[in-house]
Design an enzyme around this catalytic site. Structure first.
Site, PDB file in Angstrom:
ATOM      1  N   GLU A 116       0.823  -1.223   0.000  1.00 22.63           N
ATOM      2  CA  GLU A 116       0.000   0.000   0.000  1.00 22.63           C
ATOM      3  C   GLU A 116       0.854   1.269   0.000  1.00 22.63           C
ATOM      4  OE1 GLU A 116      -2.901  -0.533  -0.696  1.00 22.63           O
ATOM      5  OE2 GLU A 116      -3.685  -2.299   0.342  1.00 22.63           O
ATOM      6  N   HIS A 139      -2.738   2.484   8.281  1.00 20.66           N
ATOM      7  CA  HIS A 139      -3.837   1.709   7.711  1.00 20.66           C
ATOM      8  C   HIS A 139      -4.043   0.468   8.551  1.00 20.66           C
ATOM      9  CE1 HIS A 139      -6.307  -0.678   5.102  1.00 20.66           C
ATOM     10  NE2 HIS A 139      -5.345  -1.548   4.871  1.00 20.66           N
ATOM     11  N   HIS A 141      -7.344  -2.683   9.951  1.00 18.58           N
ATOM     12  CA  HIS A 141      -8.622  -3.352   9.665  1.00 18.58           C
ATOM     13  C   HIS A 141      -9.445  -3.455  10.951  1.00 18.58           C
ATOM     14  CE1 HIS A 141      -6.291  -5.785   6.300  1.00 18.58           C
ATOM     15  NE2 HIS A 141      -6.392  -4.486   6.009  1.00 18.58           N
ATOM     16  N   GLU A 169     -18.055  12.907  21.957  1.00 19.82           N
ATOM     17  CA  GLU A 169     -16.750  13.503  21.664  1.00 19.82           C
ATOM     18  C   GLU A 169     -16.219  13.218  20.267  1.00 19.82           C
ATOM     19  OE1 GLU A 169     -13.939  13.309  24.834  1.00 19.82           O
ATOM     20  OE2 GLU A 169     -15.394  14.124  26.235  1.00 19.82           O
ATOM     21  N   HIS A 210     -13.009  -3.096   3.783  1.00 19.94           N
ATOM     22  CA  HIS A 210     -11.572  -3.376   3.898  1.00 19.94           C
ATOM     23  C   HIS A 210     -10.992  -2.833   5.220  1.00 19.94           C
ATOM     24  CE1 HIS A 210      -7.398  -3.620   1.849  1.00 19.94           C
ATOM     25  NE2 HIS A 210      -7.237  -3.413   3.143  1.00 19.94           N
TER      26      HIS A 210
HETATM   27  P1  13P Z   1       0.822  -5.432   3.132  1.00 18.93           P
HETATM   28  O1  13P Z   1       1.191  -6.741   3.791  1.00 18.93           O
HETATM   29  O2  13P Z   1       1.389  -5.318   1.737  1.00 18.93           O
HETATM   30  O3  13P Z   1       1.194  -4.263   4.007  1.00 18.93           O
HETATM   31  O4  13P Z   1      -0.755  -5.407   2.940  1.00 18.93           O
HETATM   32  C1  13P Z   1      -1.613  -5.488   4.039  1.00 18.93           C
HETATM   33  C2  13P Z   1      -2.897  -4.780   3.837  1.00 18.93           C
HETATM   34  O5  13P Z   1      -3.569  -4.445   4.785  1.00 18.93           O
HETATM   35  C3  13P Z   1      -3.317  -4.477   2.448  1.00 18.93           C
HETATM   36  O6  13P Z   1      -4.344  -3.530   2.445  1.00 18.93           O
HETATM   37 ZN    ZN Z   2      -5.528  -3.564   4.307  1.00 13.25          ZN
END
Ligand code: 13P
Ligand code: ZN
Length: 271
Positions: A116, A139, A141, A169, A210
């Protein structure tokens, strides 16, 4: 030369990723972080002329030439970073050609930065225009946020409004709101460009089905933004199917925003 394993930025990466893993946000190799470092600080630990290898970044980032980032490795598990930062992390400098990363440390097993990287670097470029002190793109999840994208409209205004309504808040923490992208293929320049476009307006961008991106000056600030969205999404997932007897009204959100002197997205309220 100081020992890099004692560098504060390595400690921050180890602690933050371990914390995120424990929260259940970063299964397997899920999630990635890029953190722009102060070059003077880095050169206390690394010889700036020692480039281990070069790796193409897949696009041109002229405004980032010479900038140094510590970045999680692709395919690497947040779970393992604390035990072996040198394999699971890398420190890269954007080369003069603007299209290549110079590896200064890490990815010891021959690995490379996250898939990413386009979304990260393009988001850094966008946020630095808004705030020259921005340093972190994160980033992850987070479970409830991801669940919410299955059952809620993927629209900036509607998504932000629902999250703001969940706890008092939220509007204080992110008065600028949340950008939302539909499901897209990940790991390419296209999702990078779409994320960076949203980053022109927001420090938080949800990727439908995602995960989420956050941007901030520090690791704590960025983590805190995502943590607050996730908390609100947890509440939403707990109550969405139940009759609602109370809610925070839009005029009450205005009252909070005014009490805290916030520059907030007034167009995201229905007044
Ligand atoms: P990477 O292992 O390449 O960092 O990918 C993980 C991920 O969350 C892709 O969106
Ligand atoms: Zn991801």
């Amino acid at each position: 030369m100081k020992d890099i394993f004692n560098a504060p930025f390595i400690t921050e990466m180890r602690k933050t990723t371990a914390n995120m893993y424990r929260l259940g946000w970063d299964e397997r190799n899920g999630g990635n972080i890029s953190y722009m470092l102060d070059e003077n600080e880095v050169y206390e630990y690394l010889d700036q002329s020692n480039v281990i290898r070069t790796i193409p970044i897949g696009f041109s980032a002229p405004t980032l030439v010479g900038k140094i980032f510590i970045v999680t490795g692709t395919g690497k598990y947040f779970k393992n970073i604390d035990d072996d930062p040198e394999t699971n992390l890398g420190i890269i400098r954007i080369a003069k050609d603007a299209c290549t990363a110079e590896l200064l440390w890490g990815y010891r097993d021959g690995g490379k930065f996250t898939s990413e990287l386009p979304a990260h670097l393009m988001s850094h470029i966008a946020r630095l225009k808004k705030d020259p002190e921005n340093r972190v793109i994160m980033h992850t999840h987070p479970t409830a946020t991801l669940a919410m994208t299955h059952i809620h409209e993927l629209d900036d205004k509607k998504f932000t409004h629902t999250i703001w309504e969940m706890c008092t808040e939220c509007i204080v923490v992110f008065p600028d709101g949340i950008g939302v992208l539909p499901w897209m293929v990940c790991g390419n320049n296209e999702i990078g460009t779409a994320t960076a476009e949203k980053m022109n307006d927001y420090r938080l961008v949800v990727w439908g089905l995602h995960g989420i991106y956050g941007a901030g000056k520090t690791m704590d600030e960025t983590f805190g933004l995502i943590e607050t969205v996730e908390k609100a999404a947890q509440l939403y997932m707990m109550i969405a199917h139940l009759p609602h007897k109370n809610t925070i009204l839009d005029r009450e959100l205005v009252a909070v925003a005014e009490a805290f002197g916030l520059d907030y997205r007034k167009d995201f309220l229905n007044l």
